[in-house]
Scaffold this motif. Sequence first.
Motif, PDB file in Angstrom:
ATOM      1  N   HIS A 276      56.996  43.932  61.540  1.00 19.85           N
ATOM      2  CA  HIS A 276      57.344  45.309  61.873  1.00 19.85           C
ATOM      3  C   HIS A 276      56.306  46.305  61.371  1.00 19.85           C
ATOM      4  O   HIS A 276      56.027  47.300  62.044  1.00 19.85           O
ATOM      5  N   ALA A 280      54.734  48.934  63.853  1.00 20.01           N
ATOM      6  CA  ALA A 280      55.059  50.351  63.702  1.00 20.01           C
ATOM      7  C   ALA A 280      53.812  51.183  63.433  1.00 20.01           C
ATOM      8  O   ALA A 280      53.665  52.286  63.986  1.00 20.01           O
ATOM      9  N   ASP A 330      61.606  44.453  68.943  1.00 24.19           N
ATOM     10  CA  ASP A 330      61.201  45.446  67.950  1.00 24.19           C
ATOM     11  C   ASP A 330      60.319  46.520  68.579  1.00 24.19           C
ATOM     12  O   ASP A 330      60.472  47.722  68.311  1.00 24.19           O
ATOM     13  N   TYR A 334      61.437  50.353  68.638  1.00 25.00           N
ATOM     14  CA  TYR A 334      60.660  51.285  67.821  1.00 25.00           C
ATOM     15  C   TYR A 334      60.023  52.362  68.702  1.00 25.00           C
ATOM     16  O   TYR A 334      60.019  53.544  68.354  1.00 25.00           O
ATOM     17  N   ASN A 406      65.484  54.431  63.613  1.00 26.92           N
ATOM     18  CA  ASN A 406      65.134  53.287  62.776  1.00 26.92           C
ATOM     19  C   ASN A 406      65.717  53.537  61.377  1.00 26.92           C
ATOM     20  O   ASN A 406      65.281  54.431  60.671  1.00 26.92           O
ATOM     21  N   THR A 417      55.972  55.230  59.791  1.00 26.69           N
ATOM     22  CA  THR A 417      56.848  54.191  59.258  1.00 26.69           C
ATOM     23  C   THR A 417      56.680  54.041  57.749  1.00 26.69           C
ATOM     24  O   THR A 417      55.618  54.341  57.187  1.00 26.69           O
ATOM     25  N   TYR A 433      68.101  49.050  63.289  1.00 30.27           N
ATOM     26  CA  TYR A 433      68.173  50.230  64.150  1.00 30.27           C
ATOM     27  C   TYR A 433      69.636  50.628  64.325  1.00 30.27           C
ATOM     28  O   TYR A 433      70.513  49.768  64.466  1.00 30.27           O
TER      29      TYR A 433
END
Length: 540
Positions: A276, A280, A330, A334, A406, A417, A433
Amino acid sequence: MTRISKKGAFSIAFLPKVLALANLKLTGHPYLPLTASHILNPALGSFSIETAFFEEYVGNTTSPNVLTKNLLENLKRRTGTPAEVRIGGITADSTSWNASQEVSLLNFIDGTGALQNTSIGPGFWDSVKLLPEGTKVTLNLDLQDLDYEGALSMATSSINGLGLSQLDRLEIGNEPDHYLQFTAQNYTAIWGAWAKNISQTLGFAAPRFQIAATVEDPLWPYDAPEASSQLDCVSALAAGSNKEGVVRTCSEHTYQYSVCDPPRIAVATLPNLVNHTRLAMYLDLWQPRIKAVREQLGPDSFVVGEYNSVSCSGKDGVSNTFGQALWLLDTTFYAASLNVSRMYIHQGGPLALQSNVQLNHGGMSFYDLWYPVENSNGPVKVFPSYSAYLFVAETLGHSRTLQMANIYPGRQANGSTITTALGDASQGQLVAYGFWDTEQSSGSKYPTKLALLNLEIFNQTQTIPRPQATFDISGFLQNHNRAVTVRRLSAPGADVKDANVTTWAGQNFASGLAAGKFVEERVSGGKIVLQASEAVLVVV
């Protein structure tokens, strides 16, 4: 499909080997945050299909592709709205209209195996009509040849063949930041004139054009001279591309990794993809552009009109795995949390004209969600990634008032992020999420759904016990004692390439239709256990 470029060259500091985080308690206020997304578009998970490969996917009126039809209808059934389809990519800039052509689509491939150009005839629009009823289509026109009359004839034929009810938008050029030495100014001079003239000639009463379709990643820092001179959505709008009021949406393309050349092939690995933090930080590069476009064109105006995991047609063992399904889930969520309206995942095959040093040649792309026809890379087949779009569709459901954020690892005050250094104890492995349906009585106070992802890599070849992590979601439940419903996206490992062992809510979709018993769990106490390389949808 992207040409060879710097795309996929994005990198972050090396992340050390992760020690799995066994327990994660979600903290913070459960109500809809001020930083939540706009209302989610029901066609969030959409498709871009390479022009030259379009009939491989849908077939034609003589031989419709039943697998594609079933897979697309599965998605429509879950949201009430079909996934949108962009017909375009690199081959759109070498595709022409031939009103007297008897076959619906003709690809000219030279003696070296390189696809040189494509022509379509009247029957092509009948093939497009094989998409699920109500499917909105974006058509990519040729800009590279600077043939306005050719672009106009293609646009005219598409409206005559489909009507404005199905032909939603026109896009002039694919990845124009890769040819003709375009700057924002000279691109806008041509693009703006074409869009205006086509609109007037065809009598458009409202904006019908999607601008940019550019592919280079935003440069950092944003105020550097090189960054401000890039051709992109924002620079094109600033140069006056919408002075005639012809632009409805703006599109840019994203490919996090690449196999277009040897240096980037080495870093296009499954552990790099399924993380992630890396994802992100990559998508965060677009935040200033998303904000600027939405301020000018409206809340639903920024789309990622073409994307996938690895440019130049993906990588075997990476893009065709269950790991990519987790990445796709993801990525879609995102991006939506950043106010990207729709994501069009690209489908097609390798093209020799992309790069003479790329990894892939021939067949269909390794990043395709399914192979609609037998090809040199394998038989007709559905890949694990398809089930990620089922997860997305069921999360959206039939709501038209759903917003999201998120929750973990969450975002910094500047919108970026939260990384490991700033408090992500899972180092990019655990993600949560929240989804709030503001039409429901308590919909803005508590989430109505949660998506939980455990991105820790576990391969089916490993002999150790499969790790697991427990998400404590009790702080986001209105009634801690009430059981929640859980649906799982699972496979024997991240390296799995087969849809028949990939299950969504207990069912596999290897045939294009659901097989097996539908499975929902009822869990009390607010603690949800996920295996490594697994995701769940929690319905509160």
